[in-house]
Write a protein that holds these residues in place. Structure first.
Motif, PDB file in Angstrom:
ATOM      1  N   LEU A 600      43.573  76.674   1.455  1.00  0.00           N
ATOM      2  CA  LEU A 600      42.396  76.663   2.452  1.00  0.00           C
ATOM      3  C   LEU A 600      41.026  77.355   2.040  1.00  0.00           C
ATOM      4  O   LEU A 600      40.298  77.064   1.731  1.00  0.00           O
ATOM      5  N   GLN A 601      41.146  78.777   2.107  1.00  0.00           N
ATOM      6  CA  GLN A 601      40.791  80.092   1.993  1.00  0.00           C
ATOM      7  C   GLN A 601      40.183  80.071   0.251  1.00  0.00           C
ATOM      8  O   GLN A 601      39.115  79.612   0.501  1.00  0.00           O
ATOM      9  N   ALA A 602      40.943  79.755  -0.984  1.00  0.00           N
ATOM     10  CA  ALA A 602      41.382  79.801  -1.200  1.00  0.00           C
ATOM     11  C   ALA A 602      39.594  78.495  -2.455  1.00  0.00           C
ATOM     12  O   ALA A 602      38.367  78.529  -2.800  1.00  0.00           O
ATOM     13  N   HIS A 603      39.753  76.779  -1.219  1.00  0.00           N
ATOM     14  CA  HIS A 603      39.122  76.246  -1.564  1.00  0.00           C
ATOM     15  C   HIS A 603      37.711  75.945  -0.905  1.00  0.00           C
ATOM     16  O   HIS A 603      36.253  75.793  -1.823  1.00  0.00           O
ATOM     17  N   ALA A 604      37.420  76.978   0.222  1.00  0.00           N
ATOM     18  CA  ALA A 604      36.523  77.403   0.922  1.00  0.00           C
ATOM     19  C   ALA A 604      35.453  77.975  -0.040  1.00  0.00           C
ATOM     20  O   ALA A 604      34.426  78.055  -0.403  1.00  0.00           O
ATOM     21  N   GLU A 605      36.192  78.668  -0.602  1.00  0.00           N
ATOM     22  CA  GLU A 605      35.180  79.865  -1.349  1.00  0.00           C
ATOM     23  C   GLU A 605      34.538  79.279  -2.458  1.00  0.00           C
ATOM     24  O   GLU A 605      33.102  79.731  -3.007  1.00  0.00           O
ATOM     25  N   LEU A 606      35.556  78.800  -3.065  1.00  0.00           N
ATOM     26  CA  LEU A 606      35.246  77.919  -4.441  1.00  0.00           C
ATOM     27  C   LEU A 606      33.635  76.857  -3.738  1.00  0.00           C
ATOM     28  O   LEU A 606      32.817  76.603  -4.749  1.00  0.00           O
ATOM     29  N   GLU A 607      34.107  76.324  -2.480  1.00  0.00           N
ATOM     30  CA  GLU A 607      32.894  74.919  -2.386  1.00  0.00           C
ATOM     31  C   GLU A 607      31.387  76.086  -1.725  1.00  0.00           C
ATOM     32  O   GLU A 607      30.196  75.860  -2.265  1.00  0.00           O
ATOM     33  N   GLU A 608      32.029  77.931  -1.381  1.00  0.00           N
ATOM     34  CA  GLU A 608      30.799  78.169  -1.483  1.00  0.00           C
ATOM     35  C   GLU A 608      30.147  79.175  -2.266  1.00  0.00           C
ATOM     36  O   GLU A 608      28.592  78.760  -2.495  1.00  0.00           O
ATOM     37  N   ALA A 609      30.493  79.422  -3.519  1.00  0.00           N
ATOM     38  CA  ALA A 609      29.879  80.198  -4.671  1.00  0.00           C
ATOM     39  C   ALA A 609      29.302  78.282  -5.235  1.00  0.00           C
ATOM     40  O   ALA A 609      27.948  78.721  -5.893  1.00  0.00           O
ATOM     41  N   GLN A 610      29.862  77.577  -5.358  1.00  0.00           N
ATOM     42  CA  GLN A 610      29.046  76.375  -5.748  1.00  0.00           C
ATOM     43  C   GLN A 610      27.441  75.736  -4.947  1.00  0.00           C
ATOM     44  O   GLN A 610      26.164  75.592  -5.680  1.00  0.00           O
ATOM     45  N   LYS A 611      27.723  76.075  -4.019  1.00  0.00           N
ATOM     46  CA  LYS A 611      26.788  75.570  -3.048  1.00  0.00           C
ATOM     47  C   LYS A 611      25.366  76.546  -3.137  1.00  0.00           C
ATOM     48  O   LYS A 611      24.109  76.318  -3.830  1.00  0.00           O
ATOM     49  N   LYS A 612      26.166  78.067  -3.938  1.00  0.00           N
ATOM     50  CA  LYS A 612      25.192  79.217  -4.033  1.00  0.00           C
ATOM     51  C   LYS A 612      24.654  79.041  -5.107  1.00  0.00           C
ATOM     52  O   LYS A 612      23.127  78.741  -5.680  1.00  0.00           O
ATOM     53  N   VAL A 613      24.895  78.482  -6.659  1.00  0.00           N
ATOM     54  CA  VAL A 613      24.859  78.299  -7.503  1.00  0.00           C
ATOM     55  C   VAL A 613      23.423  76.548  -7.600  1.00  0.00           C
ATOM     56  O   VAL A 613      22.609  77.416  -8.652  1.00  0.00           O
ATOM     57  N   ASP A 614      23.998  76.091  -6.702  1.00  0.00           N
ATOM     58  CA  ASP A 614      23.142  74.547  -6.464  1.00  0.00           C
ATOM     59  C   ASP A 614      22.051  74.987  -6.183  1.00  0.00           C
ATOM     60  O   ASP A 614      21.120  74.730  -6.005  1.00  0.00           O
ATOM     61  N   GLU A 615      22.090  76.097  -4.860  1.00  0.00           N
ATOM     62  CA  GLU A 615      21.572  76.620  -4.275  1.00  0.00           C
ATOM     63  C   GLU A 615      19.644  77.363  -5.013  1.00  0.00           C
ATOM     64  O   GLU A 615      18.961  77.069  -5.134  1.00  0.00           O
ATOM     65  N   LEU A 616      20.734  78.195  -6.473  1.00  0.00           N
ATOM     66  CA  LEU A 616      19.756  78.745  -7.564  1.00  0.00           C
ATOM     67  C   LEU A 616      18.886  77.988  -7.806  1.00  0.00           C
ATOM     68  O   LEU A 616      17.935  78.296  -8.433  1.00  0.00           O
ATOM     69  N   TYR A 617      19.336  77.581  -8.772  1.00  0.00           N
ATOM     70  CA  TYR A 617      18.817  75.805  -9.417  1.00  0.00           C
ATOM     71  C   TYR A 617      18.174  75.355  -9.222  1.00  0.00           C
ATOM     72  O   TYR A 617      17.125  74.781  -9.649  1.00  0.00           O
ATOM     73  N   ALA A 618      18.401  75.026  -7.730  1.00  0.00           N
ATOM     74  CA  ALA A 618      16.941  73.914  -6.913  1.00  0.00           C
ATOM     75  C   ALA A 618      15.856  75.222  -7.033  1.00  0.00           C
ATOM     76  O   ALA A 618      14.506  74.241  -6.738  1.00  0.00           O
ATOM     77  N   ARG A 619      15.980  76.780  -6.570  1.00  0.00           N
ATOM     78  CA  ARG A 619      14.683  77.322  -6.421  1.00  0.00           C
ATOM     79  C   ARG A 619      14.213  77.835  -7.761  1.00  0.00           C
ATOM     80  O   ARG A 619      13.305  77.241  -7.587  1.00  0.00           O
ATOM     81  N   TRP A 620      15.284  77.827  -8.639  1.00  0.00           N
ATOM     82  CA  TRP A 620      14.529  78.109 -10.051  1.00  0.00           C
ATOM     83  C   TRP A 620      13.080  76.763 -10.124  1.00  0.00           C
ATOM     84  O   TRP A 620      12.176  76.719 -10.760  1.00  0.00           O
ATOM     85  N   ALA A 621      13.817  75.547  -9.933  1.00  0.00           N
ATOM     86  CA  ALA A 621      12.784  74.223 -10.306  1.00  0.00           C
ATOM     87  C   ALA A 621      11.683  74.343  -9.700  1.00  0.00           C
ATOM     88  O   ALA A 621      10.592  73.488  -9.830  1.00  0.00           O
ATOM     89  N   GLU A 622      11.777  74.644  -7.903  1.00  0.00           N
ATOM     90  CA  GLU A 622      10.924  74.734  -7.253  1.00  0.00           C
ATOM     91  C   GLU A 622       9.445  75.798  -7.752  1.00  0.00           C
ATOM     92  O   GLU A 622       8.359  75.621  -7.932  1.00  0.00           O
ATOM     93  N   LEU A 623      10.584  77.060  -8.287  1.00  0.00           N
ATOM     94  CA  LEU A 623       9.266  78.174  -8.591  1.00  0.00           C
ATOM     95  C   LEU A 623       8.798  77.480 -10.238  1.00  0.00           C
ATOM     96  O   LEU A 623       7.747  77.994 -10.348  1.00  0.00           O
ATOM     97  N   GLU A 624       9.491  76.874 -11.028  1.00  0.00           N
ATOM     98  CA  GLU A 624       8.375  76.112 -12.265  1.00  0.00           C
ATOM     99  C   GLU A 624       7.703  75.655 -11.905  1.00  0.00           C
ATOM    100  O   GLU A 624       6.899  75.293 -13.099  1.00  0.00           O
ATOM    101  N   GLY A 625       7.696  74.133 -10.332  1.00  0.00           N
ATOM    102  CA  GLY A 625       6.981  73.564 -10.558  1.00  0.00           C
ATOM    103  C   GLY A 625       5.618  74.551  -9.632  1.00  0.00           C
ATOM    104  O   GLY A 625       4.809  73.978 -10.153  1.00  0.00           O
ATOM    105  N   LYS A 626       6.306  75.206  -9.724  1.00  0.00           N
ATOM    106  CA  LYS A 626       4.783  75.507  -9.139  1.00  0.00           C
ATOM    107  C   LYS A 626       3.392  76.150  -9.992  1.00  0.00           C
ATOM    108  O   LYS A 626       2.419  76.822 -10.390  1.00  0.00           O
ATOM    109  N   ILE A 627       4.726  77.360 -10.805  1.00  0.00           N
ATOM    110  CA  ILE A 627       3.837  77.398 -12.222  1.00  0.00           C
ATOM    111  C   ILE A 627       3.179  76.131 -13.143  1.00  0.00           C
ATOM    112  O   ILE A 627       1.936  76.652 -13.095  1.00  0.00           O
TER     113      ILE A 627
END
Length: 628
Positions: A600-627
C-alpha cells in the motif's frame, strides 16, 4: 444505368490454395471503392483482373463499351532517359488528345501535382529536392519514390479515365502528397477503386468499402459508406455470425448425441435426420475454417537499461549539397518517449534517423548518446537478399532463433509471422511486399533495443498486422522515433511530433494537426511561431533561433518568477520522471507482494510521483501558453 465494370463469379488461384472463389464485384458511375483484406487475399490480383491485365480462372468480367480504364501499380517505375515531360506526352498521345491541346493539359496536370516547368539551371535539380515541386525536365527514374508515385498518378489522369484503379497509392507518398491525392479523388468525376491499408485515407475518400477475406460466405463483405461505416457493419456481421455459429454448434452437439445413441436409418424419417446431421456438421466445419483467423505475433525486445536520457541533440544542424536540411535542432530522447517524425519528402527525416543512429555526423552541434546504447533501425528500403530462402532470412545461422532468452525453432518462429512450414524453403524473391515487411520485423524483434528507429514500417502491411504493430509499439518501454505516412498510426502511437518544414526549420508539437497548422503558416509566410510545445521556430529571415535565444524571447513574455520557473522546468520534469520510474519499480518488487502494508505504501508513493509528473507537464503547457 448498367455498371461500368461487372465481375461475376470470378475465381483465381496460384498453386493449390485459391486467392478467392466465385466473388462478385461491380463498379458504377461515381463509385469510390476502397478495397482492404489480409495479405495474400488477392487484392492486387483482383485489381489486375478488373484492369484487364490478367484473366480469372473462371467467371466473367464485362466492361461497358468505350470505357477508358487507367491502372496505377504499387511500384512506379520509368525507363531510363524518360523525363517527366516525356512520360506525360506519351500518355496524352496514347489517349488520343489533339496536338493543340497537349501542352496546356500537360502543364495543368503536372502543375496541380507539384511539378513546375524547367527554368535554365533548374533542369539539373536533384531528385530529393525538398520543396513542393519538381521540374518537368528531370529524369523520371531519378525521382524519389513519392514523386514517382505522383507522376504515375498524373500519367493515368491525363488519359481521362472513366475508372481509375489504384494499388496502394499512398505508399511512398509523404503526408502532403496523400492529402493532394485525397482532394483529387474527392472532387473527381470518374469512378475509382483503391486498394489501401491507410485507414484515414479510406475514411476521407471511400464511399463504399470492400474487404476480401475467406472469412465471409461470399468471399467478401461490401458496405456502403466510409471506413468507419464499414467497421460498424463488420462488427454487426461478425456478431450475427458468432450467434449463428453458437446456435449451430448447439444443434450439432444434439445431433451427435442422438447419433451416438445408436440411431439407425431404418425409416425414411431417421435417414433424413442422419443426412441433416451430416449437413450441419459439414456447415459447422466450413464456418469454423472460415472464421479461424491468424494475426502476426509482434513484440519488440527491450533491454534492462535504467538510464532515462538516451539521446540528446544540442544545436544540431545538417547541410548537404549546399542546402540546409535542419538547423540548430535541440531535442531530448528519453526512455518511454514515442516521437513521430514528419516532414515533406526530402526534408531530412531519414537523414535525421541516420544521425540519431550514428551513421552520419552533424554539420554543427553535438549529439550525446548514453553509454552502450542499443539502437535498432528499420530501413524503408527493405534490404532483404532475394536469393536466400525464407528459412535463412528468419534464422541466418541455424534452424532456431533466440528470442527473449528462449530458443525457438524456425518453423515456430515463422508461424508467429503467418508463414507456413511449406514456405520456409521458398526464396525471399517470391514473397509479397507485406510478407517481406513481416520478415524484417521478425529480424528486428531478435535485437534487444533501447531505441527503435522505424522508417516507414507500415508499407504493404495489412490492417490486422498494422493494429498488432501499433499495440507492440505502445507497449515498448524504450524510446521510439517513427517515420510513417500512416496518419492513423502516427496519431495513435506518437506522444509528440517532431516536424521538419523542408526549408531548414523544425519544431516539436503535441500532435500531427499542430504541425500541419504550423506548415500552413510557413507556406503563408507567417513565421510568428506556433502554439503548443514548439521548441524551435523559424524566424522571418529564415534563420532558426538557438535554445538560448528562444529562452530569452520567452523570458520577455513572462514575469520574473515565471521566467525562472520556465528555465528549469524541463530538467525538473526529467528528474520527476526518473523518480516515477523508481517508484514504479518499487511497487512491482516481488519482495513486497505478500506484505500488504509495504505494498500500500509503495502504491501511494507511485501515485504521488505520477501526480507530480502530471502537474509539471500541466504547468509547462500553461507557461508555453503564456509565451504564445
Amino acid at each position: 444505368m448498367p455498371p461500368i465494370i461487372n465481375a461475376q463469379d470470378i475465381s483465381k488461384r496460384f498453386g493449390a490454395a485459391p486467392l478467392f472463389e466465385r466473388i462478385r464485384f461491380t463498379v458504377s458511375e461515381g463509385d469510390r471503392i476502397g478495397v482492404i483484406g489480409p495479405n495474400g487475399s488477392g487484392k492486387s490480383t483482383l485489381l489486375r483482373i478488373l484492369a484487364g491485365e490478367m484473366e480469372p480462372d473462371s467467371g466473367e468480367v464485362a466492361t461497358r463499351k468505350r470505357t477508358r480504364l487507367a491502372y496505377v501499380e504499387q511500384q512506379s517505375e520509368f525507363a531510363a532517359g524518360d523525363t517527366v515531360r516525356l512520360v506525360i506526352e506519351r500518355a496524352l498521345l496514347r489517349a488520343g488528345v489533339p496536338p493543340e491541346e497537349r501542352e496546356g493539359r500537360l502543364v495543368e496536370s503536372l502543375g496541380r501535382a507539384g511539378f513546375v516547368p524547367a527554368k535554365t539551371a533548374a533542369d539539373s535539380l536533384p531528385s530529393d529536392k525538398p520543396s513542393a515541386s519538381v521540374t518537368f525536365n528531370i529524369a523520371a527514374a531519378s525521382l524519389s519514390g513519392g514523386w514517382r508515385k505522383r507522376l504515375a498518378i498524373v500519367e493515368a489522369l491525363v488519359q481521362q479515365p472513366d475508372v481509375l484503379l489504384l494499388d496502394e497509392p499512398t505508399n511512398h507518398l509523404d503526408l502532403e502528397g496523400i492529402e493532394w491525392l485525397e482532394e483529387l479523388l474527392a472532387s473527381a468525376s470518374f469512378a475509382c477503386v483503391v486498394v489501401s491499408h491507410d485507414r484515414y485515407f479510406l475514411e476521407n475518400v471511400a464511399t463504399e468499402m470492400v474487404e476480401l477475406s475467406r472469412a465471409y460466405p461470399d468471399g467478401l463483405l461490401m458496405v456502403a459508406g466510409n471506413y468507419t461505416a464499414f467497421l460498424e457493419k463488420k462488427e454487426e456481421f461478425l456478431r450475427a455470425q458468432e450467434r449463428h455459429q453458437d446456435a449451430l454448434e448447439n444443434r450439432v452437439r444434439r445431433e451427435i448425441e442422438w447419433l451416438r445413441r445408436g440411431a439407425k436409418a431404418r425409416t425414411r424419417k431417421a435417414k433424413a435426420r442422419i443426412d441433416k446431421a451430416n449437413e450441419l456438421i459439414s456447415e459447422l466445419g466450413d464456418l469454423n475454417a472460415r472464421t479461424r483467423t491468424a494475426t502476426a505475433d509482434i513484440d519488440f525486445s527491450a533491454t534492462e537499461r535504467k538510464t532515462r536520457r538516451l539521446i540528446e541533440l544540442d544545436g544540431v544542424s545538417y547541410q548537404i549539397g549546399g542546402r540546409t536540411l535542419f538547423s540548430d535542432l535541440n531535442f531530448l530522447l528519453t526512455a518511454g518517449k514515442r516521437v513521430g517524425l514528419v516532414g515533406p519528402n526530402g526534408s531530412g527525416k531519414t537523414t535525421l534517423l541516420r544521425l540519431l543512429r550514428g551513421d552520419l555526423e552533424p554539420s554543427s552541434g553535438e549529439i550525446r548518446r548514453a553509454d552502450f546504447l542499443r539502437i535498432v533501425y528499420f530501413d524503408q528500403n527493405r534490404p532483404l537478399p532475394q536469393d536466400v530462402t525464407l528459412r535463412r532470412a528468419l534464422a541466418p545461422e541455424s534452424d532456431s532463433v533466440v528470442y527473449q532468452e528462449r530458443v525457438i525453432h524456425v518453423a515456430g518462429w515463422a508461424s508467429r509471422f503467418l508463414f507456413t512450414s511449406e514456405q520456409l524453403n521458398q526464396p525471399v524473391s517470391r514473397l509479397s511486399g507485406g510478407e517481406r515487411a513481416r520478415v524484417l520485423i521478425a529480424q528486428l524483434m531478435l535485437q534487444p533495443a533501447d531505441v527503435l528507429l522505424l522508417d516507414e514500417p507500415t508499407n504493404d502491411l495489412d490492417i490486422p498486422t498494422l493494429e498488432i504493430l501499433e499495440e507492440s509499439l505502445l507497449e515498448f518501454p524504450g524510446a521510439l522515433v517513427l517515420v510513417t505516412h500512416d496518419r492513423y498510426m502516427l496519431d495513435r502511437v506518437s506522444g509528440v511530433v517532431l516536424g521538419l518544414d523542408g526549408m531548414g526549420g523544425s519544431g516539436v508539437f503535441a500532435d500531427y494537426s499542430q504541425w500541419e497548422a504550423w506548415m500552413e503558416e510557413q507556406t503563408a509566410g507567417n513565421h510568428k511561431g506556433h502554439e503548443g510545445e514548439a521548441e524551435v521556430r523559424r524566424s522571418g529571415d529564415g534563420n532558426v533561433p538557438s535554445r538560448a535565444q528562444s529562452s530569452e524571447a520567452a523570458k520577455k513574455k513572462l514575469s520574473y518568477m515565471d521566467a525562472r520557473e520556465y528555465s528549469t522546468i524541463e530538467q525538473r520534469i526529467a528528474e520527476a520522471e526518473e523518480i516515477l520510474q523508481q517508484k514504479k519499480a518499487a511497487a512491482e518488487d516481488p519482495a513486497i507482494a505478500s506484505d500488504a502494508a509495504r505494498l500500500l505504501q509503495a502504491h501511494a508513493e507511485l501515485e504521488e510521483a505520477q501526480k507530480k509528473v502530471d502537474e509539471l507537464y500541466a504547468r509547462w503547457a500553461e507557461l508555453e501558453g503564456k509565451i504564445s
